[in-house]
Design a protein around this motif. Structure first.
Motif, PDB file in Angstrom:
ATOM      1  N   GLY A  10       0.806  -1.219   0.000  1.00 65.68           N
ATOM      2  CA  GLY A  10       0.000   0.000   0.000  1.00 65.68           C
ATOM      3  C   GLY A  10       0.833   1.260   0.000  1.00 65.68           C
ATOM      4  N   SER A  11       0.144   2.385   0.165  1.00 69.15           N
ATOM      5  CA  SER A  11       0.787   3.698   0.094  1.00 69.15           C
ATOM      6  C   SER A  11       0.362   4.554   1.275  1.00 69.15           C
ATOM      7  CB  SER A  11       0.391   4.413  -1.201  1.00 69.15           C
ATOM      8  OG  SER A  11       0.760   3.665  -2.337  1.00 69.15           O
ATOM      9  N   VAL A  12       1.230   5.485   1.617  1.00 68.18           N
ATOM     10  CA  VAL A  12       0.900   6.469   2.634  1.00 68.18           C
ATOM     11  C   VAL A  12       1.736   7.710   2.361  1.00 68.18           C
ATOM     12  CG1 VAL A  12       2.642   5.722   4.303  1.00 68.18           C
ATOM     13  CG2 VAL A  12       0.557   6.846   5.104  1.00 68.18           C
ATOM     14  N   ARG A  13       1.201   8.867   2.734  1.00 65.97           N
ATOM     15  CA  ARG A  13       1.944  10.108   2.547  1.00 65.97           C
ATOM     16  C   ARG A  13       2.157  10.791   3.880  1.00 65.97           C
ATOM     17  NH1 ARG A  13       0.059  15.443  -0.832  1.00 65.97           N
ATOM     18  NH2 ARG A  13      -1.255  15.685   1.037  1.00 65.97           N
ATOM     19  N   LEU A  14       3.394  11.119   4.144  1.00 69.43           N
ATOM     20  CA  LEU A  14       3.740  11.884   5.331  1.00 69.43           C
ATOM     21  C   LEU A  14       3.863  13.362   4.965  1.00 69.43           C
ATOM     22  CD1 LEU A  14       6.509   9.630   6.923  1.00 69.43           C
ATOM     23  CD2 LEU A  14       4.081   9.691   7.465  1.00 69.43           C
ATOM     24  N   SER A  15       3.412  14.213   5.869  1.00 67.15           N
ATOM     25  CA  SER A  15       3.536  15.657   5.703  1.00 67.15           C
ATOM     26  C   SER A  15       4.407  16.219   6.816  1.00 67.15           C
ATOM     27  CB  SER A  15       2.161  16.327   5.741  1.00 67.15           C
ATOM     28  OG  SER A  15       1.326  15.845   4.715  1.00 67.15           O
ATOM     29  N   CYS A  16       5.103  17.273   6.489  1.00 66.92           N
ATOM     30  CA  CYS A  16       5.931  17.977   7.474  1.00 66.92           C
ATOM     31  C   CYS A  16       5.697  19.460   7.272  1.00 66.92           C
ATOM     32  CB  CYS A  16       7.398  17.632   7.269  1.00 66.92           C
ATOM     33  SG  CYS A  16       8.551  18.586   8.281  1.00 66.92           S
ATOM     34  N   VAL A  17       5.097  20.082   8.264  1.00 73.42           N
ATOM     35  CA  VAL A  17       4.809  21.509   8.195  1.00 73.42           C
ATOM     36  C   VAL A  17       5.785  22.259   9.088  1.00 73.42           C
ATOM     37  CG1 VAL A  17       3.094  23.294   8.569  1.00 73.42           C
ATOM     38  CG2 VAL A  17       2.391  21.056   7.712  1.00 73.42           C
ATOM     39  N   LEU A  59       6.486  13.219   1.997  1.00 73.02           N
ATOM     40  CA  LEU A  59       7.138  11.974   1.591  1.00 73.02           C
ATOM     41  C   LEU A  59       6.021  11.018   1.209  1.00 73.02           C
ATOM     42  CD1 LEU A  59       9.837  10.410   1.302  1.00 73.02           C
ATOM     43  CD2 LEU A  59       9.355   9.422   3.560  1.00 73.02           C
ATOM     44  N   HIS A  60       5.903  10.760  -0.081  1.00 71.49           N
ATOM     45  CA  HIS A  60       4.902   9.813  -0.554  1.00 71.49           C
ATOM     46  C   HIS A  60       5.561   8.453  -0.673  1.00 71.49           C
ATOM     47  CE1 HIS A  60       2.238   7.729  -3.431  1.00 71.49           C
ATOM     48  NE2 HIS A  60       1.300   8.378  -2.753  1.00 71.49           N
ATOM     49  N   MET A  61       5.014   7.490   0.018  1.00 71.83           N
ATOM     50  CA  MET A  61       5.587   6.150   0.067  1.00 71.83           C
ATOM     51  C   MET A  61       4.614   5.172  -0.559  1.00 71.83           C
ATOM     52  SD  MET A  61       7.199   6.286   3.914  1.00 71.83           S
ATOM     53  CE  MET A  61       5.673   6.689   4.748  1.00 71.83           C
ATOM     54  N   SER A  62       5.083   4.414  -1.537  1.00 74.02           N
ATOM     55  CA  SER A  62       4.235   3.434  -2.201  1.00 74.02           C
ATOM     56  C   SER A  62       4.928   2.075  -2.217  1.00 74.02           C
ATOM     57  CB  SER A  62       3.906   3.885  -3.620  1.00 74.02           C
ATOM     58  OG  SER A  62       5.097   3.988  -4.395  1.00 74.02           O
ATOM     59  N   ARG A  63       4.164   1.045  -2.583  1.00 71.87           N
ATOM     60  CA  ARG A  63       4.666  -0.344  -2.615  1.00 71.87           C
ATOM     61  C   ARG A  63       5.437  -0.640  -1.338  1.00 71.87           C
ATOM     62  NH1 ARG A  63       7.269   0.989  -7.610  1.00 71.87           N
ATOM     63  NH2 ARG A  63       8.979  -0.372  -7.031  1.00 71.87           N
ATOM     64  N   MET A  64       4.788  -0.315  -0.244  1.00 72.88           N
ATOM     65  CA  MET A  64       5.458  -0.416   1.037  1.00 72.88           C
ATOM     66  C   MET A  64       5.698  -1.854   1.452  1.00 72.88           C
ATOM     67  SD  MET A  64       4.120   2.830   3.156  1.00 72.88           S
ATOM     68  CE  MET A  64       5.587   2.729   4.203  1.00 72.88           C
ATOM     69  N   GLU A  65       6.770  -2.021   2.217  1.00 76.79           N
ATOM     70  CA  GLU A  65       7.197  -3.340   2.670  1.00 76.79           C
ATOM     71  C   GLU A  65       7.288  -3.322   4.198  1.00 76.79           C
ATOM     72  OE1 GLU A  65      10.978  -3.496   0.795  1.00 76.79           O
ATOM     73  OE2 GLU A  65      10.170  -3.618  -1.250  1.00 76.79           O
ATOM     74  N   PRO A  66       7.159  -4.477   4.829  1.00 73.79           N
ATOM     75  CA  PRO A  66       7.303  -4.514   6.294  1.00 73.79           C
ATOM     76  C   PRO A  66       8.628  -3.908   6.760  1.00 73.79           C
ATOM     77  CG  PRO A  66       6.361  -6.566   5.508  1.00 73.79           C
ATOM     78  CD  PRO A  66       6.732  -5.771   4.278  1.00 73.79           C
ATOM     79  N   GLU A  67       9.655  -3.996   5.932  1.00 75.88           N
ATOM     80  CA  GLU A  67      10.954  -3.425   6.286  1.00 75.88           C
ATOM     81  C   GLU A  67      10.939  -1.901   6.342  1.00 75.88           C
ATOM     82  OE1 GLU A  67      11.228  -7.440   5.076  1.00 75.88           O
ATOM     83  OE2 GLU A  67      10.478  -5.736   3.917  1.00 75.88           O
ATOM     84  N   ASP A  68       9.883  -1.283   5.852  1.00 74.36           N
ATOM     85  CA  ASP A  68       9.741   0.176   5.915  1.00 74.36           C
ATOM     86  C   ASP A  68       9.200   0.627   7.270  1.00 74.36           C
ATOM     87  OD1 ASP A  68       8.572   0.064   2.528  1.00 74.36           O
ATOM     88  OD2 ASP A  68      10.587   0.621   3.224  1.00 74.36           O
ATOM     89  N   THR A  69       8.825  -0.302   8.115  1.00 80.53           N
ATOM     90  CA  THR A  69       8.314   0.051   9.438  1.00 80.53           C
ATOM     91  C   THR A  69       9.383   0.781  10.237  1.00 80.53           C
ATOM     92  OG1 THR A  69       6.768  -1.801   9.516  1.00 80.53           O
ATOM     93  CG2 THR A  69       7.496  -0.881  11.633  1.00 80.53           C
ATOM     94  N   ALA A  70       9.032   1.983  10.709  1.00 80.53           N
ATOM     95  CA  ALA A  70       9.993   2.816  11.427  1.00 80.53           C
ATOM     96  C   ALA A  70       9.298   4.079  11.915  1.00 80.53           C
ATOM     97  CB  ALA A  70      11.165   3.208  10.522  1.00 80.53           C
ATOM     98  N   VAL A  71      10.006   4.829  12.735  1.00 80.47           N
ATOM     99  CA  VAL A  71       9.595   6.203  13.029  1.00 80.47           C
ATOM    100  C   VAL A  71      10.269   7.087  11.986  1.00 80.47           C
ATOM    101  CG1 VAL A  71       9.627   8.085  14.685  1.00 80.47           C
ATOM    102  CG2 VAL A  71       9.356   5.729  15.489  1.00 80.47           C
ATOM    103  N   TYR A  72       9.463   7.892  11.328  1.00 81.63           N
ATOM    104  CA  TYR A  72       9.954   8.753  10.261  1.00 81.63           C
ATOM    105  C   TYR A  72      10.077  10.185  10.784  1.00 81.63           C
ATOM    106  CZ  TYR A  72       9.530   5.070   6.801  1.00 81.63           C
ATOM    107  OH  TYR A  72       9.696   3.900   6.076  1.00 81.63           O
ATOM    108  N   TYR A  73      11.221  10.786  10.504  1.00 79.56           N
ATOM    109  CA  TYR A  73      11.509  12.133  10.975  1.00 79.56           C
ATOM    110  C   TYR A  73      11.734  13.083   9.809  1.00 79.56           C
ATOM    111  CZ  TYR A  73      12.490   9.841  15.447  1.00 79.56           C
ATOM    112  OH  TYR A  73      12.394   9.113  16.604  1.00 79.56           O
TER     113      TYR A  73
END
Length: 124
Positions: free
Chosen positions: A16-23, A81-95
């Motif tokens: 799946g996909s998810v988008r992170l925003s940073c304001v 940060l738009h993230m697509s084709r996500m993998e379990p290895e992408d699990t993390a805290v994103y900064y």
């Protein structure tokens, strides 16, 4: 000092996909290089992507090339940060991070301002 606030994290199914925003607030984002980093449990913080001040230049970690896209809108003081084709290895805290200068930066020590982090968990 720039204040950065991330949003958009959460649970996402593998593939799946998810988008992170940073304001950003407290300053003008367009004078900063912006970057996204991530830290998985028990691992060091690693760069994910970086974008130049006007958005014309980007760099990505090899592990996310072709799957993640970093972008920015300086008028909105926002980086995504738009993230697509996500993998379990992408699990993390994103900064989200911002740093002075003109060169894209992979070294987190070169960034001066950081957000509080957003958890992203990818389940299969």
């Amino acid at each position: 000092q720039l204040q950065l606030v991330e949003s958009g994290g959460g649970l996402v199914q593998a593939g799946g996909s998810v988008r992170l925003s940073c304001v950003a607030s407290g300053g003008t984002l367009n004078i900063y290089i912006s970057g996204w980093f991530r830290q998985a449990p028990g691992k060091e913080r690693d760069v994910v992507a970086s974008i130049s001040r006007q958005g014309g230049g980007t760099m990505y970690a090899d592990s996310v090339k072709g799957r993640f896209t970093i972008s920015r809108n300086n008028a909105e003081n926002t980086v995504w940060l738009h993230m697509s084709r996500m993998e379990p290895e992408d699990t993390a805290v994103y900064y989200c991070a911002a740093g002075p200068g003109v060169d894209l930066k992979q070294n987190g020590n070169l960034y001066s301002d950081w957000g509080q982090g957003a958890q992203v968990t990818v389940f299969s």
